[in-house]
Each structure stands twice: as structure tokens, then as C-alpha cells.
Design an enzyme around this catalytic site. Sequence first.
Site, PDB file in Angstrom:
ATOM      1  CG  HIS A 312     -35.436  13.814   6.927  1.00 20.78           C
ATOM      2  ND1 HIS A 312     -34.592  12.758   6.638  1.00 20.78           N
ATOM      3  CD2 HIS A 312     -35.221  14.752   5.956  1.00 20.78           C
ATOM      4  CE1 HIS A 312     -33.913  13.047   5.548  1.00 20.78           C
ATOM      5  NE2 HIS A 312     -34.264  14.227   5.104  1.00 20.78           N
ATOM      6  CG  ASP A 370     -37.313  19.692   2.076  1.00 19.50           C
ATOM      7  OD1 ASP A 370     -36.491  20.169   1.281  1.00 19.50           O
ATOM      8  OD2 ASP A 370     -37.334  18.503   2.402  1.00 19.50           O
TER       9      ASP A 370
END
Length: 436
Positions: A312, A370
Site C-alpha cells: 500500500h 482490496d
Amino acid sequence: MTTDHKAILSFTDGTPSVEFPMLKGTTGPDVIDIRKLYAQTGKFTYDTGFLSTASCDSTITYIDGDKGQLLYRGYPIEQLAVNCSFLEVCYLLYYGELPPESEFKEFEQLVIHHTMVHEQMQFAMRGFRRDSHPMAILTSLVGSMAAFYPDSLDINSPEQQDISFVRLIAKMPTMVAMSYKYSIGQPYIYPKNSLDYASNFMHMMFATPCEEYTPNPVLVRAMDRIFTLHADHEQNASTSTVRLCGSSGTSPFSAIAAGVACLWGPAHGGANQACLEMLEQIQAEGGLAKVGEFMERVKDKNSGARLMGFGHRVYKNFDPRAKLMQETCREVLDELGLGNDPIFKLAMALEKIALEDDYFVQRKLYPNVDFYSGIVQRALGIPTSMFTCIFALARTIGWVAQWKEMITDPEYKIGRPRQLYTGHPERAVHGKRSRA
């Protein structure tokens, strides 16, 4: 907020040294206040992507990427996702505190009774092609709210700010469902005031006039958690877009529409779709038997293989939302009898390698939210074209809270980033140009 410490900036071009105040928040890095930099030196800073620039001070959301920490108004996301409903989180983000039970019931009813949209919206939608992307439709619908609800456009009125807030979070699920129904050629389903927020959304998405639809409580809880985990995420691209757009004094509907448009970009809101497509591609190439081979290709910079759903930009340790989404993923698949779902097994195999292989561990490529949210939405029956719409629905509360914080800040100014100009210096046009 101002500390006793100063930052001293010195130059080698003869410009005198200058001092800048150091600001300290309640937590997180100190900030150098350079607001007077240009006035004192005639120079700007250069920071593409604003990765080292604080454009505002905020009390809403805090992220510590190294610790894997996400706080909404000081509350850890792990606690909110387990103990609070999404509408309670909406109240928290907008008003600053979790609601007392008596006030929450009133707030919940207020939202529920504003879920219908202006009837003429459905006629406006008929101008879109049937194969229009739902995000294109949603961006237009949100922007059109300024035309359908012109009675709440005074951004300086606290009452009208609150009305716009309620309208946006109440009507967003209805508009998302409308964009979906339009894209598949089904009639719109009106909201039901007898249903809670997440149940109402699923009813509008999946019911038809032909038969009754009863939302499954386990799936509703999963949907509600998806909303909560995506409600806000500090000064990301779409939130910064909402603030920049709103800084001109435009309506909240226009500012939020700008946020929706920004979120549509694949580098921002399309990550869960990209992750699911990656898993489906591996499955098509051979499934579990090909996982190891795929991960080896990922290590090869020349292969073009990309590991989606890991790592991320902000979280350098782990994404605190990922574990919560993994739990939700298991619950949903078990409830639907999909515990042996090949895509989920594939995801678990990828995660195992990433958590054990030195290549991925050293690069801190841990699963992010996600990685599992796409699997959950797929199991819920939501097509990939709608994933970013769901994201926009959830993020609306964050956008509205950030917009409200900005316009009520006595120091807020219209956004005006600077540039480093590298084009031609001034030059002359020699002779009169010929014209046909």
C-alpha cells in the site's frame, strides 16, 4: 499547535536564511509552516504529488503507515468495524462523536426518509447509452443533485450544510442502485423505509418487481462492513480533489461529484477490481498449480506480471482493514456454501507465499483491503463494473465530512498549487502572421 522549535532554511545563492514555525499535531510527524516562504524568499517548494506537503489540518482521520493504524476521530478502525454500524460511523465522521442511542435513532430515521431521489432523475438517466459505465452515470447523477435540490446550496448556512450531508449519504445508495439497474436493463427499485441502510441498498440492487427479496443478514453485515472500512482515508487523491474543488465555494454536490470522478481512476478506486481480475486470470491459467509460477514471474521485473492487492502506498507494515475484510470474506463464503471457492483458495495461497517469501516480506508486500473486498463483492453478486461505485458510496461520508471541515475553517483559502515552469521564456512574434 505551534511549538517552540523552528526550522531554519539556509541558501547558497545569497538569499538570507529564514526561520519557519514548527507545528505539532496530536499525533504524527511535525509540520514545517512554510506559508510565508514565498513572501520572505520569493521561492516556492517543489513536491510532485504533494507527498511531503500538508495542505490542511484535520481532526477527522489519522493514518500511521508504519504501525498499520487507521483512526476515525481517534477510534481504531478495528473497533468501529466490529462494534458500530456504518451509519453510526457516518455520524461520528461528520459530527465528531459517536451518537447517543436516542440521537442515533432520530438520525437513522432522518437518513432513511431521505433515500428517495427526485422522480425526474430517472428521466435524466434515459439520455445515457445502455452500455454506459455505471461510474460515468453516477458521476453525472451526483453532480445533477445541485439542479434537483437547489434549496440547500448556501454553503455558509450550517442548516443547509447538514441537509446536504443527509441527502448525499441517504441518496447515494439509491443512485448507485439506479446506475446498476439501468446498465442491465432492469426497472429501478424504490427504497423501503422499513429496512436499515445496508439492507435497503441490497434490496434496491437485487430485488425485482416480480418477486420479494429478503436481504440475508450475514451478507448485509458484510456490506455494512465494506462501507465502514472505506468510509474515509485521510487526504487521498479523491478527498484532496473534493477539498480543492470545494475551496472555490461550489456546491457540495459538485465537489463530491469531482471526488467520484477522481475515484474512477484505476490507480485509485479500481484496485479491488484489478485484484479480482488477477485472481481470475491465474485461475484460467491453471489455478493453484500455477500460483508458485505466477509469484516467480512477479519477482522478475521483465515479466510484466504484477501482484495486485499487496502492499500500500501509505501502509508500510500491514493494512488494518485487510484482516477485517478477510474475516468477512470467510463469513460470506461459508454462508453461501462457497467455502471451497477456487478464487478464495487461490487468494489464500498467494497470501501464504507473500507472508513467507523473503522477496515479499522484505518489501513489506502484505495483503491490503482490496485483496479480499473484490472476492466478497463477487460473492454478494456485485459485478466488477460496480466495485468502484460501491467504493464511492462508502467514501461519500468521508468526502462530506472533509468538505464541511474545510469550509468551516476560518483559515481556508481557495486552492492554488504553484509550479516550476520549464517552458520557453518570453519571446516575440516576428512579423505579421498570414491568414487564409
